[in-house]
Scaffold this motif. Structure first.
Motif, PDB file in Angstrom:
ATOM      1  N   LEU A   1      17.468  39.203   9.813  1.00 33.50           N
ATOM      2  CA  LEU A   1      18.890  39.551   9.667  1.00 33.50           C
ATOM      3  C   LEU A   1      19.437  38.794   8.462  1.00 33.50           C
ATOM      4  N   SER A   2      19.284  39.391   7.304  1.00 33.41           N
ATOM      5  CA  SER A   2      19.671  38.716   6.064  1.00 33.41           C
ATOM      6  C   SER A   2      21.181  38.626   5.885  1.00 33.41           C
ATOM      7  N   GLY A   3      21.938  39.264   6.761  1.00 32.59           N
ATOM      8  CA  GLY A   3      23.393  39.153   6.704  1.00 32.59           C
ATOM      9  C   GLY A   3      23.882  37.767   7.087  1.00 32.59           C
ATOM     10  N   VAL A   4      23.015  36.997   7.781  1.00 23.61           N
ATOM     11  CA  VAL A   4      23.404  35.648   8.200  1.00 23.61           C
ATOM     12  C   VAL A   4      22.982  34.658   7.113  1.00 23.61           C
ATOM     13  N   ASN A   5      23.479  34.834   5.924  1.00 23.40           N
ATOM     14  CA  ASN A   5      23.198  33.919   4.811  1.00 23.40           C
ATOM     15  C   ASN A   5      24.368  32.973   4.651  1.00 23.40           C
ATOM     16  N   ILE A   6      24.389  31.968   5.488  1.00 32.10           N
ATOM     17  CA  ILE A   6      25.524  31.028   5.518  1.00 32.10           C
ATOM     18  C   ILE A   6      25.012  29.622   5.221  1.00 32.10           C
ATOM     19  N   THR A   7      25.678  28.947   4.342  1.00 28.63           N
ATOM     20  CA  THR A   7      25.245  27.595   4.000  1.00 28.63           C
ATOM     21  C   THR A   7      25.428  26.659   5.183  1.00 28.63           C
ATOM     22  N   VAL A   8      24.638  25.586   5.181  1.00 25.51           N
ATOM     23  CA  VAL A   8      24.667  24.618   6.289  1.00 25.51           C
ATOM     24  C   VAL A   8      26.060  24.017   6.456  1.00 25.51           C
ATOM     25  N   ASN A   9      26.778  23.871   5.357  1.00 25.03           N
ATOM     26  CA  ASN A   9      28.106  23.239   5.396  1.00 25.03           C
ATOM     27  C   ASN A   9      29.102  24.001   6.262  1.00 25.03           C
ATOM     28  N   TYR A  10      28.920  25.330   6.389  1.00 24.38           N
ATOM     29  CA  TYR A  10      29.870  26.155   7.129  1.00 24.38           C
ATOM     30  C   TYR A  10      29.391  26.538   8.520  1.00 24.38           C
ATOM     31  N   ARG A  11      28.154  26.247   8.833  1.00 29.11           N
ATOM     32  CA  ARG A  11      27.591  26.726  10.101  1.00 29.11           C
ATOM     33  C   ARG A  11      28.311  26.153  11.316  1.00 29.11           C
ATOM     34  N   VAL A  12      28.598  24.876  11.293  1.00 30.19           N
ATOM     35  CA  VAL A  12      29.249  24.233  12.439  1.00 30.19           C
ATOM     36  C   VAL A  12      30.639  24.818  12.661  1.00 30.19           C
ATOM     37  N   ALA A  13      31.384  24.996  11.564  1.00 30.50           N
ATOM     38  CA  ALA A  13      32.737  25.556  11.659  1.00 30.50           C
ATOM     39  C   ALA A  13      32.688  26.989  12.170  1.00 30.50           C
ATOM     40  N   LEU A  14      31.771  27.794  11.631  1.00 25.48           N
ATOM     41  CA  LEU A  14      31.650  29.188  12.060  1.00 25.48           C
ATOM     42  C   LEU A  14      31.146  29.294  13.491  1.00 25.48           C
ATOM     43  N   PHE A  15      30.252  28.389  13.868  1.00 28.31           N
ATOM     44  CA  PHE A  15      29.769  28.364  15.256  1.00 28.31           C
ATOM     45  C   PHE A  15      30.928  28.077  16.205  1.00 28.31           C
ATOM     46  N   SER A  16      31.766  27.109  15.834  1.00 31.86           N
ATOM     47  CA  SER A  16      32.922  26.752  16.675  1.00 31.86           C
ATOM     48  C   SER A  16      33.893  27.916  16.807  1.00 31.86           C
ATOM     49  N   LEU A  17      34.191  28.570  15.685  1.00 32.55           N
ATOM     50  CA  LEU A  17      35.098  29.723  15.702  1.00 32.55           C
ATOM     51  C   LEU A  17      34.527  30.872  16.531  1.00 32.55           C
ATOM     52  N   THR A  18      33.225  31.079  16.426  1.00 27.76           N
ATOM     53  CA  THR A  18      32.582  32.156  17.186  1.00 27.76           C
ATOM     54  C   THR A  18      32.612  31.868  18.680  1.00 27.76           C
ATOM     55  N   VAL A  19      32.368  30.620  19.053  1.00 25.78           N
ATOM     56  CA  VAL A  19      32.431  30.225  20.473  1.00 25.78           C
ATOM     57  C   VAL A  19      33.846  30.439  21.018  1.00 25.78           C
ATOM     58  N   ILE A  20      34.853  30.007  20.248  1.00 21.71           N
ATOM     59  CA  ILE A  20      36.251  30.180  20.666  1.00 21.71           C
ATOM     60  C   ILE A  20      36.591  31.661  20.800  1.00 21.71           C
ATOM     61  N   SER A  21      36.158  32.464  19.821  1.00 19.99           N
ATOM     62  CA  SER A  21      36.428  33.905  19.834  1.00 19.99           C
ATOM     63  C   SER A  21      35.784  34.568  21.048  1.00 19.99           C
ATOM     64  N   TYR A  22      34.501  34.267  21.287  1.00 24.76           N
ATOM     65  CA  TYR A  22      33.782  34.857  22.418  1.00 24.76           C
ATOM     66  C   TYR A  22      34.400  34.401  23.742  1.00 24.76           C
ATOM     67  N   GLY A  23      34.753  33.107  23.804  1.00 21.48           N
ATOM     68  CA  GLY A  23      35.374  32.584  25.022  1.00 21.48           C
ATOM     69  C   GLY A  23      36.694  33.278  25.320  1.00 21.48           C
ATOM     70  N   PHE A  24      37.481  33.530  24.263  1.00 23.50           N
ATOM     71  CA  PHE A  24      38.777  34.192  24.451  1.00 23.50           C
ATOM     72  C   PHE A  24      38.587  35.649  24.880  1.00 23.50           C
ATOM     73  N   VAL A  25      37.598  36.334  24.283  1.00 17.75           N
ATOM     74  CA  VAL A  25      37.282  37.714  24.685  1.00 17.75           C
ATOM     75  C   VAL A  25      36.934  37.767  26.172  1.00 17.75           C
ATOM     76  N   VAL A  26      36.059  36.859  26.590  1.00 16.92           N
ATOM     77  CA  VAL A  26      35.647  36.816  28.001  1.00 16.92           C
ATOM     78  C   VAL A  26      36.839  36.494  28.897  1.00 16.92           C
ATOM     79  N   LEU A  27      37.652  35.522  28.485  1.00 20.05           N
ATOM     80  CA  LEU A  27      38.799  35.089  29.294  1.00 20.05           C
ATOM     81  C   LEU A  27      39.784  36.219  29.546  1.00 20.05           C
ATOM     82  N   VAL A  28      40.249  36.876  28.477  1.00 16.69           N
ATOM     83  CA  VAL A  28      41.297  37.892  28.638  1.00 16.69           C
ATOM     84  C   VAL A  28      40.776  39.129  29.367  1.00 16.69           C
ATOM     85  N   ASN A  29      39.527  39.492  29.109  1.00 19.61           N
ATOM     86  CA  ASN A  29      38.976  40.678  29.772  1.00 19.61           C
ATOM     87  C   ASN A  29      38.669  40.422  31.240  1.00 19.61           C
TER      88      ASN A  29
END
Length: 309
Positions: free
Chosen positions: A12-40
């Motif tokens: 999956l070459s679309g996941v070309n993200i530098t190490v510097n941003y991975r933690v921030a993007l991981f956190s945002l993705t967890v929050i986003s997924y958690g909110f999707v699960v919560l409201v639904n």
């Protein structure tokens, strides 16, 4: 012929993200997924527990939220794993399964929106026969038919894709999509049947859209001369139309991204690629939760009780 190979995995070459941003993007993705699960899940639980909501409109809304959870579960866990992993690989069978989930999620969303439009048409245009037309048995058949046909149509497309010989293991997306896999075929002539079935699928769901337009033409015509029907329209049809608009806009952006997005920066392409699985699953429960009085009152009552404790 030398370039022909049987793919056992994809990158999956679309996941070309530098190490510097991975933690921030991981956190945002967890929050986003958690909110999707919560409201639904919150909306599903409210509808299941409140017997006053065991009506066709709310049952269809509950199905809508369940489908949102189904679609996001096919995407978020894998993206979260990829954000923490140095290698972004997915197995051949896993890729086909993910493509099936993505396709059936989108098709099911459209089918449920059609069922909701039909429910509103009967409720407003034919109120005297509403309870006989939208009986529990017919509602169950309508929901099962909507979900099963969407799944079968998607599965047919995936089965046709599975017979293709592929010449590249690289998918330039965050996740697997059926047509992206088809474009990796070594011989374009082999994809003719895939193209025909894909166009038939598009025609089927365009017809779904025409049915929604047709039903709302009659609904609006009925509401023009009735104050009571206008109030019912604003209360129950506006959330449905909002959900439909959100769905169509996100689909349009996704299609435009597939067709013309090659010149865009990878970050923009990735954002557009996942907005279909972020915006509708979050916005739909919020739109219905705030607009439908019975759901809003139930939520406020629950919050008030917890505060008093």
């Amino acid at each position: 012929m030398d370039n022909v190979s049987l793919a056992t995995s994809f990158v999956l070459s679309g996941v070309n993200i530098t190490v510097n941003y991975r933690v921030a993007l991981f956190s945002l993705t967890v929050i986003s997924y958690g909110f999707v699960v919560l409201v639904n899940v919150a909306l599903i639980v409210i509808i299941i527990l409140d017997k006053n909501m065991h009506e066709p409109m709310y049952i269809l809304l509950c199905t809508f939220c369940m489908n949102g959870l189904y679609g996001t579960t096919g995407l978020y866990p894998k993206i979260l794993w990829d954000l923490l992993s140095p290698v972004h690989v997915i197995s051949y069978s896993g890729c086909l399964v993910q493509a099936l989930v993505m396709s059936s999620f989108v098709c099911s969303d459209m089918s449920i929106l059609v069922a909701m439009a039909y429910d509103r048409y009967v409720a407003i245009c034919r109120p005297l026969v509403y309870h006989s037309v939208m009986s529990k048995q017919r509602l169950l058949l309508l929901v099962c038919f909507s979900l099963l046909t969407s799944f079968c149509i998607s599965a047919m497309n995936i089965i046709l894709t599975s017979r293709l010989k592929l010449c590249s293991p690289y998918i330039d997306r965050l996740y697997c999509m059926n047509w992206i896999i088809v474009k990796l075929a070594c011989f374009p002539a082999d994809t003719i049947v895939n193209s025909i079935v894909a166009y038939i699928t598009i025609i089927i769901y365009v017809c779904h859209g025409f049915f929604i337009v047709w039903s709302y033409m009659y609904v609006i015509k009925t509401c023009v001369n009735s104050l009571e029907n206008r109030a019912k329209f604003m209360q129950t049809c506006v959330p449905h139309l909002t959900s439909l608009l959100i769905f169509l806009v996100t689909i349009l952006f996704d299609v435009l991204n597939l067709r013309f997005g090659s010149n865009l920066p990878p970050t923009i392409q990735n954002v557009i690629a996942i907005e279909l699985l972020i915006i509708p699953p979050i916005m739909n429960p919020l739109v219905y939760g705030f607009k439908l009085t019975i759901i809003r009152n139930r939520i406020l009552r629950g919050i008030t009780c917890k505060i008093k404790r």
